[in-house]
Design an enzyme around this catalytic site. Structure first.
Site, PDB file in Angstrom:
ATOM      1  N   LYS A 182     109.355  29.171 107.256  1.00 52.91           N
ATOM      2  CA  LYS A 182     109.118  30.525 107.789  1.00 52.91           C
ATOM      3  C   LYS A 182     107.840  31.123 107.193  1.00 52.91           C
ATOM      4  O   LYS A 182     107.297  30.588 106.215  1.00 52.91           O
ATOM      5  CB  LYS A 182     110.322  31.403 107.458  1.00 52.91           C
ATOM      6  CG  LYS A 182     110.547  31.600 105.954  1.00 52.91           C
ATOM      7  CD  LYS A 182     111.868  32.290 105.662  1.00 52.91           C
ATOM      8  CE  LYS A 182     112.080  32.458 104.172  1.00 52.91           C
ATOM      9  NZ  LYS A 182     113.428  33.001 103.881  1.00 52.91           N
ATOM     10  N   TYR A 214      86.023  51.730  93.348  1.00 53.89           N
ATOM     11  CA  TYR A 214      86.517  53.066  93.715  1.00 53.89           C
ATOM     12  C   TYR A 214      86.961  53.842  92.483  1.00 53.89           C
ATOM     13  O   TYR A 214      87.456  53.249  91.519  1.00 53.89           O
ATOM     14  CB  TYR A 214      87.710  52.947  94.666  1.00 53.89           C
ATOM     15  CG  TYR A 214      87.322  52.617  96.089  1.00 53.89           C
ATOM     16  CD1 TYR A 214      86.640  53.551  96.873  1.00 53.89           C
ATOM     17  CD2 TYR A 214      87.646  51.391  96.646  1.00 53.89           C
ATOM     18  CE1 TYR A 214      86.299  53.252  98.187  1.00 53.89           C
ATOM     19  CE2 TYR A 214      87.307  51.085  97.954  1.00 53.89           C
ATOM     20  CZ  TYR A 214      86.627  52.023  98.722  1.00 53.89           C
ATOM     21  OH  TYR A 214      86.291  51.732 100.011  1.00 53.89           O
TER      22      TYR A 214
END
Ligand SMILES: *Cc1c(COP(=O)(O)O)cnc(C)c1O
Length: 387
Positions: free
Chosen positions: A50, A277
Site C-alpha cells: 500500500k 524563514y
C-alpha cells in the site's frame, strides 16, 4: 566543476551523483528482507504494498517481495489493487479499506479479493456481483480491539450470517478471516493476548454460522516477527519488507531506500547572518552553507529543523534554519563541498548517513511516516546493489 570530475570524486566516496532529488531503492535488499521474513515466520507471506509500496514503488516492491518468497499481495484501496493487475501481476491481491460506495466492479473483473468490514460493504459487493456476474472472494474483517477498521463485535454474528447467505446464493466465497493487532510492537503486551482471544471467539462465531474460511490472518510486521501465536495461516507484512523492524525484534532486515539530493549552490556566510524563514536562526559563526532542493513537500519533516543533519563528503552536516517547502540549508563548515555534489539525506546508515529511524526520532514520529512521506517530486530509481 566538470561533471566528469564530480563523478570521479563521488566514485572515490562511493556515492551516486544525482542532478535532482532521487530515492534509490535497492531491489536486492527488498528481496532479501522478504526471504528473511518468510524464513523466520515459516508462514505464507502476503506482501503489503500500500501507499506506493511504503514510498518504494508499489510494483517494484511487489515483484521483489514475490521473488523473495511472498505468495500474495495486499493494499488498502481497490484502485491500488487494480493497478497491480494492470502491471501484469497475477498472484492473489487483497484490498481491505474501501468506502461502501466504491465501485467494486473493476475489482471483481480484476479478481481482487475484498475485505468485508460491515454489512454495508457486503451488500455493495453483492450488488456489484449481480451486475457483473463475477462472484467475489472475500475476507471478513473483524475489529478485535483497535476500534478502527473491521466489524464491531456486536455486528459480527449478523455479518457472518449474511455472508453465509451470500455464499449460498453463490455470490461470494468467504476465503479468509482477518483482524489486526494494535500492540504487537510491544512484545509480551497483555493486550495482544486479549485480542488473540477475541479473534478465536470471532472464528468460532464464523464457524457456527456455517462459514469455512481457509486462511486466517492477523497483524503486520511486528506481529509476524515477534508473536508466533499471531502468524496463523498468513503474515501480512509491509514495513519489514522495506527494512523497518517496529518491535526491534533483531531480525536482519535492511533499509532499502537511499534519499539523495544534489547541492544546487554553496555560499560563504557571515556570523550573525539569518538563514531561512523567521529571524530565530542566525549563524553563530562564519561558515559555508550548501543548499539542497528538498523540503517538507518532499517528506523532509519541518519539525526536524534544529535536529537534522545530512551526509556530505562522508561527514554529518547540520541542517540550519527551518526546513522550507522546497529547500533546506546545510552547514558544511570547512568541507570542500561544491555545487553538483550529492548529499545523502537518509539511507541504511552504512556510510554514516542518517537513517529513517534517526529522522523519525528528530521528527517525533515513526520510520513508516518518514518513508511514506517522500513526495512525488522525488525521482524513484530502482537499482540492484546489495552491498
Ligand atoms: C498496513 C497494514 C499491514 C502491514 O503492516 P506493517 O506493520 O507495515 O507490516 C497489515 N495489515 C493491515 C490491515 C494494514 O493496514
Amino acid at each position: 566543476m566538470s561533471t566528469d570530475l564530480l563523478r570521479r570524486r563521488a566514485r572515490a566516496r562511493r556515492t551516486t551523483v544525482v542532478s535532482r532529488p532521487t530515492a534509490l531503492v535497492d531491489l536486492a535488499v527488498l528481496r532479501a528482507n522478504a526471504r528473511t521474513i518468510a524464513r523466520l515466520t515459516g508462514t505464507p507471506l502476503l506482501a503489503v504494498v500500500k501507499a506506493d509500496g511504503y514510498g518504494h514503488g508499489a510494483v517494484p516492491l511487489a515483484r521483489a517481495a514475490l521473488a523473495g518468497g511472498a505468495s500474495a499481495l495486499g493494499v488498502t484501496s481497490v484502485t491500488e489493487a487494480v493497478a497491480l493487475r494492470r502491471a501484469g501481476i497475477d498472484v492473489p491481491v487483497l484490498s481491505w479499506l474501501n468506502a461502501p460506495a466504491t465501485d467494486f466492479r473493476p475489482a471483481l473483473h480484476a479478481r481482487v479479493d475484498l475485505a468485508v468490514p460491515s454489512l454495508d460493504h457486503l451488500r455493495a459487493i453483492r450488488a456489484a456481483v449481480r451486475r457483473t456476474g463475477v462472484p467475489a472472494t472475500v475476507h471478513l474483517h473483524v475489529d478485535i480491539g483497535m476500534t478502527r477498521d473491521g466489524a464491531e463485535q456486536d455486528s459480527w454474528r449478523r455479518l457472518c450470517a449474511e455472508a453465509r447467505a451470500a455464499e449460498e446464493a453463490e455470490e461470494v466465497v468467504v476465503h479468509g478471516l482477518m483482524g489486526h493487532l494494535g500492540c504487537a510492537d510491544r512484545p509480551g503486551h497483555p493486550t495482544t493476548t486479549r485480542d488473540l482471544d477475541r479473534f478465536d471467539l470471532a472464528t468460532r462465531v464464523a464457524h457456527a454460522a456455517g462459514l469455512r474460511p481457509t486462511v486466517r490472518h492477523l497483524g503486520g510486521t511486528a506481529a509476524a516477527l515477534t508473536e508466533p501465536r499471531a502468524r496463523l495461516d498468513l503474515c501480512r507484512v509491509g514495513a519489514g519488507l522495506v527494512g523497518i523492524d517496529p518491535a526491534a525484534s533483531g531480525a536482519l532486515l535492511r533499509p532499502a531506500l537511499t534519499l539523495l539530493a544534489p547541492v544546487v549552490a554553496v555560499r560563504e556566510a557571515r556570523a550573525g547572518q539569518r538563514v531561512g524563514y523567521g529571524d530565530a536562526h542566525a549563524l553563530p559563526r562564519a561558515t559555508r552553507l550548501a543548499l539542497l532542493p528538498v523540503g517538507y513537500a518532499d517528506g523532509i519533516p519541518r519539525i526536524a529543523s534544529g535536529h537534522a543533519s545530512v551526509l556530505l563528503h562522508g561527514r554529518r552536516c547540520p541542517v540550519v534554519g527551518l526546513v522550507s517547502m522546497d529547500q533546506v540549508v546545510v552547514d558544511v563548515g570547512p568541507l570542500p563541498v561544491v555545487a553538483g555534489d550529492t548529499a545523502v539525506v537518509l539511507g541504511p546508515g552504512s556510510t554514516g548517513e542518517p537513517t529513517a529511524h534517526e529522522w523519525a526520532r528528530w521528527a517525533g514520529t515513526i520510520e513508516h511516516e518518514i518513508v511514506t512521506g517522500i513526495g512525488p517530486r522525488v525521482d524513484r530509481r530502482h537499482v540492484e546493489e546489495d552491498h
